[in-house]
Write a protein that holds these residues in place. Structure first.
Motif, PDB file in Angstrom:
ATOM      1  N   ASP A 104       0.826  -1.204   0.000  1.00 55.42           N
ATOM      2  CA  ASP A 104       0.000   0.000   0.000  1.00 55.42           C
ATOM      3  C   ASP A 104       0.861   1.256   0.000  1.00 55.42           C
ATOM      4  O   ASP A 104       0.436   2.309  -0.461  1.00 55.42           O
ATOM      5  N   TYR A 105       2.060   1.132   0.558  1.00 52.51           N
ATOM      6  CA  TYR A 105       2.995   2.249   0.663  1.00 52.51           C
ATOM      7  C   TYR A 105       4.378   1.778   0.245  1.00 52.51           C
ATOM      8  O   TYR A 105       4.705   0.600   0.373  1.00 52.51           O
ATOM      9  N   VAL A 106       5.179   2.720  -0.240  1.00 53.43           N
ATOM     10  CA  VAL A 106       6.535   2.425  -0.687  1.00 53.43           C
ATOM     11  C   VAL A 106       7.514   3.205   0.183  1.00 53.43           C
ATOM     12  O   VAL A 106       7.323   4.401   0.437  1.00 53.43           O
ATOM     13  N   ALA A 107       8.547   2.509   0.635  1.00 56.08           N
ATOM     14  CA  ALA A 107       9.626   3.125   1.402  1.00 56.08           C
ATOM     15  C   ALA A 107      10.926   2.940   0.627  1.00 56.08           C
ATOM     16  O   ALA A 107      11.077   1.969  -0.123  1.00 56.08           O
ATOM     17  N   LEU A 108      11.853   3.858   0.807  1.00 53.78           N
ATOM     18  CA  LEU A 108      13.151   3.791   0.135  1.00 53.78           C
ATOM     19  C   LEU A 108      14.232   3.486   1.164  1.00 53.78           C
ATOM     20  O   LEU A 108      14.224   4.031   2.264  1.00 53.78           O
ATOM     21  N   LEU A 109      15.153   2.604   0.775  1.00 54.11           N
ATOM     22  CA  LEU A 109      16.242   2.231   1.665  1.00 54.11           C
ATOM     23  C   LEU A 109      17.509   2.123   0.838  1.00 54.11           C
ATOM     24  O   LEU A 109      17.505   1.492  -0.229  1.00 54.11           O
TER      25      LEU A 109
END
Length: 146
Positions: free
Chosen positions: A113-118
């Motif tokens: 549902d959500y995208v995170a960057l790492l």
């Protein structure tokens, strides 16, 4: 150093975080984490991925794109993690396209549902995704969280 001084988590704090995570588990969002990788030294790559696996909030998907690393050990490490945790998905690019192309390749794997960057040599604190899940929960209209 900063985390050890100001964000050290003892057993009691981790138990409290895990309780909060269990409350969200049924209805909380799936968070897909994009991880572009290129020639990352094994030590840092493992620390990065282990920090995701150690999250108290369990509803995550780690989408890793190897940007055609010349060292075959990078892909071996990634495949090892993917075999041991179904939440980890890996794609290898045929040729180096740099961070934006690798991020886009990882983005193609997203189911969340959500995208995170790492970044490939960063580490998440054990409660990072829990904080994000709580921030976007409850019907609030949040478009960006940091």
């Amino acid at each position: 150093v900063w985390a050890n001084r100001f964000d050290a988590l003892g057993e009691e704090q981790l138990d409290a975080l895990q309780r909060r995570a269990r409350e969200l588990e049924a209805d909380g969002p799936l968070i897909s984490i994009l991880l572009p990788v290129y020639q990352t030294p094994e030590r840092w790559l493992r620390r990065c991925i282990d920090s995701v696996i150690a999250q108290v909030y369990p509803k995550w998907q780690l989408c890793i794109a190897d940007d055609a690393s010349p060292d075959p050990r990078v892909m071996q490490v990634l495949e090892q993690y993917a075999r041991h945790d179904a939440r980890i998905e890996v794609v290898r690019r045929d040729r180096n396209g740099h961070i934006s192309a690798a991020s886009n390749s990882a983005l193609e794997l997203v189911r969340g549902d959500y995208v995170a960057l790492l970044d490939h040599d960063d580490e998440l604190r054990p409660h990072a995704l829990l904080e994000m899940a709580e921030a976007v929960g409850g019907g609030r209209d949040i478009q960006l969280a940091y």
